[in-house]
Design a protein around this motif. Structure first.
Motif, PDB file in Angstrom:
ATOM      1  N   VAL A 102      -6.024  -1.217 -16.666  1.00  0.00           N
ATOM      2  CA  VAL A 102      -6.665  -1.236 -15.348  1.00  0.00           C
ATOM      3  C   VAL A 102      -5.897  -2.177 -14.418  1.00  0.00           C
ATOM      4  CG1 VAL A 102      -8.759  -1.830 -14.082  1.00  0.00           C
ATOM      5  CG2 VAL A 102      -8.933  -0.634 -16.255  1.00  0.00           C
ATOM      6  N   PHE A 103      -5.522  -3.341 -14.935  1.00  0.00           N
ATOM      7  CA  PHE A 103      -4.731  -4.306 -14.157  1.00  0.00           C
ATOM      8  C   PHE A 103      -3.418  -3.676 -13.720  1.00  0.00           C
ATOM      9  CE2 PHE A 103      -1.318  -7.530 -14.291  1.00  0.00           C
ATOM     10  CZ  PHE A 103      -1.697  -8.294 -13.202  1.00  0.00           C
ATOM     11  N   TYR A 104      -2.739  -2.973 -14.641  1.00  0.00           N
ATOM     12  CA  TYR A 104      -1.475  -2.317 -14.309  1.00  0.00           C
ATOM     13  C   TYR A 104      -1.676  -1.287 -13.200  1.00  0.00           C
ATOM     14  CZ  TYR A 104       0.316  -4.195 -18.761  1.00  0.00           C
ATOM     15  OH  TYR A 104       0.698  -5.010 -19.783  1.00  0.00           O
ATOM     16  N   GLY A 105      -2.739  -0.493 -13.321  1.00  0.00           N
ATOM     17  CA  GLY A 105      -3.026   0.534 -12.320  1.00  0.00           C
ATOM     18  C   GLY A 105      -3.260  -0.056 -10.941  1.00  0.00           C
ATOM     19  N   ILE A 106      -4.039  -1.138 -10.883  1.00  0.00           N
ATOM     20  CA  ILE A 106      -4.323  -1.810  -9.604  1.00  0.00           C
ATOM     21  C   ILE A 106      -3.034  -2.351  -8.996  1.00  0.00           C
ATOM     22  CG2 ILE A 106      -5.467  -3.816  -8.552  1.00  0.00           C
ATOM     23  CD1 ILE A 106      -7.770  -3.299 -10.604  1.00  0.00           C
ATOM     24  N   CYS A 107      -2.200  -2.970  -9.837  1.00  0.00           N
ATOM     25  CA  CYS A 107      -0.920  -3.526  -9.355  1.00  0.00           C
ATOM     26  C   CYS A 107      -0.015  -2.440  -8.792  1.00  0.00           C
ATOM     27  CB  CYS A 107      -0.197  -4.250 -10.485  1.00  0.00           C
ATOM     28  SG  CYS A 107      -0.923  -5.829 -10.897  1.00  0.00           S
ATOM     29  N   VAL A 108       0.072  -1.315  -9.486  1.00  0.00           N
ATOM     30  CA  VAL A 108       0.937  -0.229  -9.028  1.00  0.00           C
ATOM     31  C   VAL A 108       0.439   0.346  -7.706  1.00  0.00           C
ATOM     32  CG1 VAL A 108       1.595   2.172  -9.543  1.00  0.00           C
ATOM     33  CG2 VAL A 108       1.989   0.391 -11.218  1.00  0.00           C
ATOM     34  N   VAL A 109      -0.875   0.510  -7.569  1.00  0.00           N
ATOM     35  CA  VAL A 109      -1.427   1.053  -6.318  1.00  0.00           C
ATOM     36  C   VAL A 109      -1.152   0.104  -5.151  1.00  0.00           C
ATOM     37  CG1 VAL A 109      -3.569   1.616  -5.093  1.00  0.00           C
ATOM     38  CG2 VAL A 109      -3.187   2.495  -7.404  1.00  0.00           C
ATOM     39  N   ILE A 110      -1.455  -1.186  -5.327  1.00  0.00           N
ATOM     40  CA  ILE A 110      -1.263  -2.163  -4.237  1.00  0.00           C
ATOM     41  C   ILE A 110       0.212  -2.309  -3.886  1.00  0.00           C
ATOM     42  CG2 ILE A 110      -1.488  -4.594  -3.574  1.00  0.00           C
ATOM     43  CD1 ILE A 110      -4.115  -4.612  -5.246  1.00  0.00           C
ATOM     44  N   ALA A 111       1.047  -2.560  -4.906  1.00  0.00           N
ATOM     45  CA  ALA A 111       2.485  -2.752  -4.654  1.00  0.00           C
ATOM     46  C   ALA A 111       3.114  -1.471  -4.119  1.00  0.00           C
ATOM     47  CB  ALA A 111       3.190  -3.207  -5.925  1.00  0.00           C
ATOM     48  N   GLY A 112       2.689  -0.324  -4.651  1.00  0.00           N
ATOM     49  CA  GLY A 112       3.219   0.955  -4.185  1.00  0.00           C
ATOM     50  C   GLY A 112       2.917   1.193  -2.720  1.00  0.00           C
ATOM     51  N   CYS A 113       1.697   0.852  -2.293  1.00  0.00           N
ATOM     52  CA  CYS A 113       1.332   1.006  -0.869  1.00  0.00           C
ATOM     53  C   CYS A 113       2.175   0.091   0.014  1.00  0.00           C
ATOM     54  CB  CYS A 113      -0.155   0.707  -0.673  1.00  0.00           C
ATOM     55  SG  CYS A 113      -1.227   2.019  -1.287  1.00  0.00           S
ATOM     56  N   VAL A 114       2.380  -1.143  -0.431  1.00  0.00           N
ATOM     57  CA  VAL A 114       3.212  -2.090   0.337  1.00  0.00           C
ATOM     58  C   VAL A 114       4.627  -1.526   0.486  1.00  0.00           C
ATOM     59  CG1 VAL A 114       4.293  -4.385   0.307  1.00  0.00           C
ATOM     60  CG2 VAL A 114       1.862  -4.137  -0.261  1.00  0.00           C
ATOM     61  N   ILE A 115       5.188  -1.043  -0.621  1.00  0.00           N
ATOM     62  CA  ILE A 115       6.545  -0.490  -0.583  1.00  0.00           C
ATOM     63  C   ILE A 115       6.594   0.739   0.328  1.00  0.00           C
ATOM     64  CG2 ILE A 115       8.373   0.596  -1.966  1.00  0.00           C
ATOM     65  CD1 ILE A 115       7.254  -1.145  -4.363  1.00  0.00           C
ATOM     66  N   TRP A 116       5.612   1.626   0.196  1.00  0.00           N
ATOM     67  CA  TRP A 116       5.568   2.864   0.987  1.00  0.00           C
ATOM     68  C   TRP A 116       5.574   2.565   2.489  1.00  0.00           C
ATOM     69  CZ3 TRP A 116       5.797   8.023  -0.237  1.00  0.00           C
ATOM     70  CH2 TRP A 116       5.426   8.927   0.764  1.00  0.00           C
ATOM     71  N   PHE A 117       4.765   1.583   2.898  1.00  0.00           N
ATOM     72  CA  PHE A 117       4.608   1.311   4.329  1.00  0.00           C
ATOM     73  C   PHE A 117       5.668   0.367   4.902  1.00  0.00           C
ATOM     74  CE2 PHE A 117       0.256   2.772   3.333  1.00  0.00           C
ATOM     75  CZ  PHE A 117       0.199   3.828   4.235  1.00  0.00           C
ATOM     76  N   LEU A 118       6.187  -0.556   4.101  1.00  0.00           N
ATOM     77  CA  LEU A 118       7.130  -1.545   4.644  1.00  0.00           C
ATOM     78  C   LEU A 118       8.599  -1.137   4.536  1.00  0.00           C
ATOM     79  CD1 LEU A 118       5.740  -5.045   3.569  1.00  0.00           C
ATOM     80  CD2 LEU A 118       5.531  -3.888   5.770  1.00  0.00           C
ATOM     81  N   ALA A 119       8.966  -0.437   3.484  1.00  0.00           N
ATOM     82  CA  ALA A 119      10.382  -0.160   3.237  1.00  0.00           C
ATOM     83  C   ALA A 119      10.908   0.897   4.206  1.00  0.00           C
ATOM     84  CB  ALA A 119      10.582   0.302   1.799  1.00  0.00           C
ATOM     85  N   PRO A 120      12.150   0.759   4.619  1.00  0.00           N
ATOM     86  CA  PRO A 120      13.089  -0.290   4.275  1.00  0.00           C
ATOM     87  C   PRO A 120      13.002  -1.481   5.238  1.00  0.00           C
ATOM     88  CG  PRO A 120      14.223   1.374   5.557  1.00  0.00           C
ATOM     89  CD  PRO A 120      12.785   1.830   5.413  1.00  0.00           C
ATOM     90  N   ILE A 121      13.362  -2.620   4.729  1.00  0.00           N
ATOM     91  CA  ILE A 121      13.386  -3.844   5.520  1.00  0.00           C
ATOM     92  C   ILE A 121      14.841  -4.253   5.724  1.00  0.00           C
ATOM     93  CG2 ILE A 121      12.796  -6.304   5.559  1.00  0.00           C
ATOM     94  CD1 ILE A 121      10.380  -4.538   5.876  1.00  0.00           C
ATOM     95  N   ALA A 122      15.204  -4.473   6.965  1.00  0.00           N
ATOM     96  CA  ALA A 122      16.543  -4.980   7.277  1.00  0.00           C
ATOM     97  C   ALA A 122      16.550  -6.477   7.010  1.00  0.00           C
ATOM     98  CB  ALA A 122      16.871  -4.702   8.734  1.00  0.00           C
TER      99      ALA A 122
END
Length: 197
Positions: A102-122
């Protein structure tokens, strides 16, 4: 360092021309950086008795980190130091929460959303034009999608090593992006202030 010596040696021996020198140096520096990355990841994996996980982590981290951008240290030594610190933190955090899907799933969802919306960063030393931004964003999202699919598959067959490696990958890229955003924002504020004076 090694790349510069090799390039000079190739030039002296007539293997490459003076016009090709910078291209060859760039290629060798990239290879040197990749080898250092693999080496550091393996050393940290050996220290935590998780060599297979470390190899899988590097294979997953490389395409995502390369395209997503984020924090880049000013010097190679600082970059290596920060990389080791991030790897150690990831191995500790995801080692403590071992067998907690469950912890792994929560981490992947949160981190995945951050990556999806922020990347790429100059970063201040490498600005992205509109085309580069679009290309790196698409590549990041493809890598993110593929790795998320692997995560779901690994979760369904209870392949915990892959689940943990993907969590660590997303964690490292997410933190790098957040630090990169902060650094880029601060750098831009200083530049604007300097222009005013």
């Amino acid at each position: 360092m090694w790349a510069g010596r090799m390039t000079d040696s190739f030039l002296k021996e007539g293997i490459i021309s003076d016009e090709d020198k910078e291209i060859v140096r760039f290629g060798l520096e990239s290879m040197e950086g990749n080898l250092q990355g693999i080496g550091l990841t393996l050393v940290v994996g050996i220290c935590f008795n998780r060599v297979g996980e470390a190899l899988l982590l590097w294979l997953l981290l490389f395409p995502l980190r390369k395209n997503a951008g984020g924090y880049h240290a000013a010097t190679k030594k600082r970059c290596l130091f920060m990389s080791v610190v991030m790897l150690i933190i990831a191995f500790i955090v995801f080692g403590v929460y071992e067998h907690m899907l469950v912890f792994y799933g929560i981490c992947v969802v949160i981190a995945g959303c951050v990556i999806w919306f922020l990347a790429p960063i100059a970063n201040p030393s490498k600005e992205l034009d509109a085309v580069e931004y679009k290309v790196y964003r698409r590549r990041t999202r493809i890598a993110l999608g593929v790795e998320t699919a692997i995560f779901v598959l690994a979760l369904s067959i209870e392949w915990e090593m892959a689940v943990r490696s993907i969590c660590m990958t997303f964690f490292i890229v997410c933190v790098s992006l957040l630090i990169g955003v902060a650094k880029y924002t601060i750098s831009n504020k200083f530049r604007e202030r300097d222009r005013k004076f």
